[in-house]
Design a protein around this motif. Structure first.
Motif, PDB file in Angstrom:
ATOM      1  N   UNK A  18       4.897   9.287  -6.055  1.00 18.72           N
ATOM      2  CA  UNK A  18       3.884   9.853  -5.160  1.00 18.72           C
ATOM      3  C   UNK A  18       2.683   8.915  -5.042  1.00 18.72           C
ATOM      4  N   UNK A  19       2.293   8.300  -6.153  1.00 18.89           N
ATOM      5  CA  UNK A  19       1.195   7.326  -6.105  1.00 18.89           C
ATOM      6  C   UNK A  19       1.585   6.123  -5.253  1.00 18.89           C
ATOM      7  N   UNK A  20       2.844   5.693  -5.353  1.00 18.93           N
ATOM      8  CA  UNK A  20       3.310   4.538  -4.580  1.00 18.93           C
ATOM      9  C   UNK A  20       3.279   4.821  -3.080  1.00 18.93           C
ATOM     10  N   UNK A  21       3.535   6.058  -2.690  1.00 20.91           N
ATOM     11  CA  UNK A  21       3.471   6.410  -1.270  1.00 20.91           C
ATOM     12  C   UNK A  21       2.049   6.270  -0.729  1.00 20.91           C
TER      13      UNK A  21
ATOM     14  N   UNK B  38      -0.081   4.207  -1.966  1.00 22.19           N
ATOM     15  CA  UNK B  38      -0.304   2.765  -1.936  1.00 22.19           C
ATOM     16  C   UNK B  38       0.250   2.158  -0.643  1.00 22.19           C
ATOM     17  N   UNK B  39       1.356   2.691  -0.159  1.00 25.26           N
ATOM     18  CA  UNK B  39       1.916   2.224   1.122  1.00 25.26           C
ATOM     19  C   UNK B  39       0.919   2.473   2.255  1.00 25.26           C
ATOM     20  N   UNK B  40       0.313   3.653   2.261  1.00 20.12           N
ATOM     21  CA  UNK B  40      -0.690   3.950   3.285  1.00 20.12           C
ATOM     22  C   UNK B  40      -1.866   2.986   3.201  1.00 20.12           C
ATOM     23  N   UNK B  41      -2.305   2.704   1.969  1.00 19.08           N
ATOM     24  CA  UNK B  41      -3.422   1.785   1.793  1.00 19.08           C
ATOM     25  C   UNK B  41      -3.083   0.401   2.325  1.00 19.08           C
ATOM     26  N   UNK B  42      -1.834  -0.028   2.145  1.00 15.93           N
ATOM     27  CA  UNK B  42      -1.418  -1.338   2.646  1.00 15.93           C
ATOM     28  C   UNK B  42      -1.458  -1.385   4.164  1.00 15.93           C
ATOM     29  N   UNK B  43      -1.040  -0.314   4.800  1.00 10.57           N
ATOM     30  CA  UNK B  43      -1.004  -0.283   6.274  1.00 10.57           C
ATOM     31  C   UNK B  43      -2.401  -0.234   6.884  1.00 10.57           C
TER      32      UNK B  43
ATOM     33  N   UNK C  88      -1.580  -6.201   0.249  1.00 12.78           N
ATOM     34  CA  UNK C  88      -1.196  -6.064  -1.156  1.00 12.78           C
ATOM     35  C   UNK C  88      -2.407  -5.691  -2.002  1.00 12.78           C
ATOM     36  N   UNK C  89      -3.565  -6.304  -1.695  1.00 12.40           N
ATOM     37  CA  UNK C  89      -4.782  -5.996  -2.456  1.00 12.40           C
ATOM     38  C   UNK C  89      -5.205  -4.545  -2.256  1.00 12.40           C
ATOM     39  N   UNK C  90      -5.058  -4.034  -1.039  1.00 16.16           N
ATOM     40  CA  UNK C  90      -5.413  -2.631  -0.792  1.00 16.16           C
ATOM     41  C   UNK C  90      -4.493  -1.690  -1.555  1.00 16.16           C
ATOM     42  N   UNK C  91      -3.217  -2.043  -1.598  1.00 14.23           N
ATOM     43  CA  UNK C  91      -2.265  -1.218  -2.353  1.00 14.23           C
ATOM     44  C   UNK C  91      -2.617  -1.224  -3.835  1.00 14.23           C
ATOM     45  N   UNK C  92      -2.993  -2.381  -4.358  1.00 15.37           N
ATOM     46  CA  UNK C  92      -3.366  -2.471  -5.771  1.00 15.37           C
ATOM     47  C   UNK C  92      -4.680  -1.745  -6.050  1.00 15.37           C
ATOM     48  N   UNK C  93      -5.590  -1.779  -5.080  1.00 18.32           N
ATOM     49  CA  UNK C  93      -6.840  -1.019  -5.216  1.00 18.32           C
ATOM     50  C   UNK C  93      -6.536   0.462  -5.357  1.00 18.32           C
ATOM     51  N   UNK C  94      -5.620   0.954  -4.531  1.00 16.35           N
ATOM     52  CA  UNK C  94      -5.242   2.359  -4.607  1.00 16.35           C
ATOM     53  C   UNK C  94      -4.581   2.671  -5.945  1.00 16.35           C
ATOM     54  N   UNK C  95      -3.766   1.755  -6.447  1.00 12.92           N
ATOM     55  CA  UNK C  95      -3.139   1.971  -7.758  1.00 12.92           C
ATOM     56  C   UNK C  95      -4.194   2.123  -8.846  1.00 12.92           C
ATOM     57  N   UNK C  96      -5.246   1.303  -8.761  1.00 10.21           N
ATOM     58  CA  UNK C  96      -6.321   1.412  -9.737  1.00 10.21           C
ATOM     59  C   UNK C  96      -7.027   2.749  -9.663  1.00 10.21           C
ATOM     60  N   UNK C  97      -7.237   3.233  -8.448  1.00  8.29           N
ATOM     61  CA  UNK C  97      -7.911   4.529  -8.296  1.00  8.29           C
ATOM     62  C   UNK C  97      -7.029   5.681  -8.766  1.00  8.29           C
ATOM     63  N   UNK C  98      -5.714   5.524  -8.658  1.00 14.20           N
ATOM     64  CA  UNK C  98      -4.792   6.576  -9.076  1.00 14.20           C
ATOM     65  C   UNK C  98      -4.365   6.422 -10.537  1.00 14.20           C
ATOM     66  N   UNK C  99      -4.883   5.372 -11.197  1.00 14.20           N
ATOM     67  CA  UNK C  99      -4.634   5.151 -12.618  1.00 14.20           C
ATOM     68  C   UNK C  99      -3.154   4.969 -12.935  1.00 14.20           C
ATOM     69  N   UNK C 100      -2.463   4.203 -12.093  1.00 11.94           N
ATOM     70  CA  UNK C 100      -1.104   3.769 -12.404  1.00 11.94           C
ATOM     71  C   UNK C 100      -1.124   2.253 -12.541  1.00 11.94           C
TER      72      UNK C 100
ATOM     73  N   UNK D 242       5.433  -3.888  -8.596  1.00 17.76           N
ATOM     74  CA  UNK D 242       6.040  -2.988  -9.569  1.00 17.76           C
ATOM     75  C   UNK D 242       5.005  -1.967 -10.022  1.00 17.76           C
ATOM     76  N   UNK D 243       5.438  -0.721 -10.159  1.00 16.26           N
ATOM     77  CA  UNK D 243       4.527   0.390 -10.450  1.00 16.26           C
ATOM     78  C   UNK D 243       5.057   1.160 -11.652  1.00 16.26           C
ATOM     79  N   UNK D 244       4.147   1.516 -12.550  1.00 13.03           N
ATOM     80  CA  UNK D 244       4.544   2.237 -13.755  1.00 13.03           C
ATOM     81  C   UNK D 244       3.442   3.200 -14.165  1.00 13.03           C
TER      82      UNK D 244
END
Length: 259
Positions: free
Chosen positions: A25-28, A30-35, A161-173, A201-203
């Motif tokens: 769900x977090x990865x989805x 992140x996809x939006x953030x990339x777009x 890619x940076x936006x997707x990683x930014x979102x990952x940081x905010x979602x704590x994954x 890669x997401x974990x």
């Protein structure tokens, strides 16, 4: 009352799968953030695919191991094998590709592609018709990535890619981008319209599996260590003495005396 239980181990158990679903769900998002990341000219340039599942991730990992043994990959062979293990350990894989870097240069004559004649350098390496690059032409592709690429659009992919990683940081994954994952996924047919693909890669585990890894990680990793312990334990059991410290006969007498 409905309940959701999550747990990190054993892998792919129902409780672990619940945890993985949350990472997906977090990865989805992140996809939006990339777009929605900034891009040159405001023209869409991204395609994204989200991959998860033991079989699907194993397929990408095996392709990476295969690529590591190609002659032109001697300098990065260890990277491919080490990062293949990380694909197996990830909860899911987010693939981001740029659909314009190869087929529709930005035509700014900026020279970012290192071409002495601006965008003519990119067009000159492709089959064209009426000034349009034929996206099906692979006749000059002799490397893992068919360059040259329009660096304006490749830079756009960096923003995505940076936006997707930014979102990952905010979602704590935990998330980390890899070139090797993108190359292998492209070879398997993911992000078909893109020549340059980045794999993120997401974990969502207690230990980030993408940093602080052992040397020779393709051999010394968690899955192999767990399997080695199981093997040694099973073999030891075949030769160990009976687990009962007293004979069954004596144990029976002790039970009678207590009664």
């Amino acid at each position: 009352m409905p309940r959701i239980r999550t747990k990190e181990f054993p892998w792919f158990s129902p409780a672990d799968q619940n945890r993985r679903d949350h990472a997906i769900q977090a990865a989805k998002l992140m996809m939006n953030a990339a777009h929605t990341a900034p891009c040159t000219g405001g023209v869409d340039h991204n395609e994204a695919e989200l991959v998860w599942g033991e079989q699907e991730q194993e397929e990408i990992a095996e392709k990476m191991e295969e690529l590591s043994y190609l002659p032109e990959n001697k300098r990065t062979a260890e990277l491919y094998r080490t990062e293949a293990v990380m694909v197996r350990e990830a909860d899911c894989v987010l693939l981001l590709g740029d659909i314009r870097g190869r087929n529709t240069p930005f035509d700014a004559n900026c020279g970012y592609c290192s071409g002495p004649q601006g965008c003519a350098f990119v067009y000159g390496r492709r089959r064209t018709a009426a000034g349009q690059i034929d996206p099906s032409d692979r006749s000059l592709s002799k490397a893992l990535i068919d360059g040259p690429l329009c660096q304006v659009h490749v830079q756009n992919l960096g923003y995505s890619a940076a936006s997707a990683l930014w979102m990952a940081g905010r979602l704590l994954v935990d998330a980390r981008p890899f070139m090797t994952v993108g190359v292998a996924a492209k070879k398997l047919g993911y992000c078909r319209s893109s020549e340059f693909v980045v794999g993120i890669l997401i974990s969502a585990t207690s230990k980030n599996p993408f940093i602080d890894v052992h040397y020779d990680y393709s051999v010394v990793n968690m899955a192999r260590m767990v399997d080695s312990v199981r093997k040694n334990y099973i073999i030891t059991r075949q030769f160990a003495p009976d687990y009962r410290l007293v004979s069954a006969r004596r144990a029976g007498r002790a039970g009678e005396e207590e009664e």
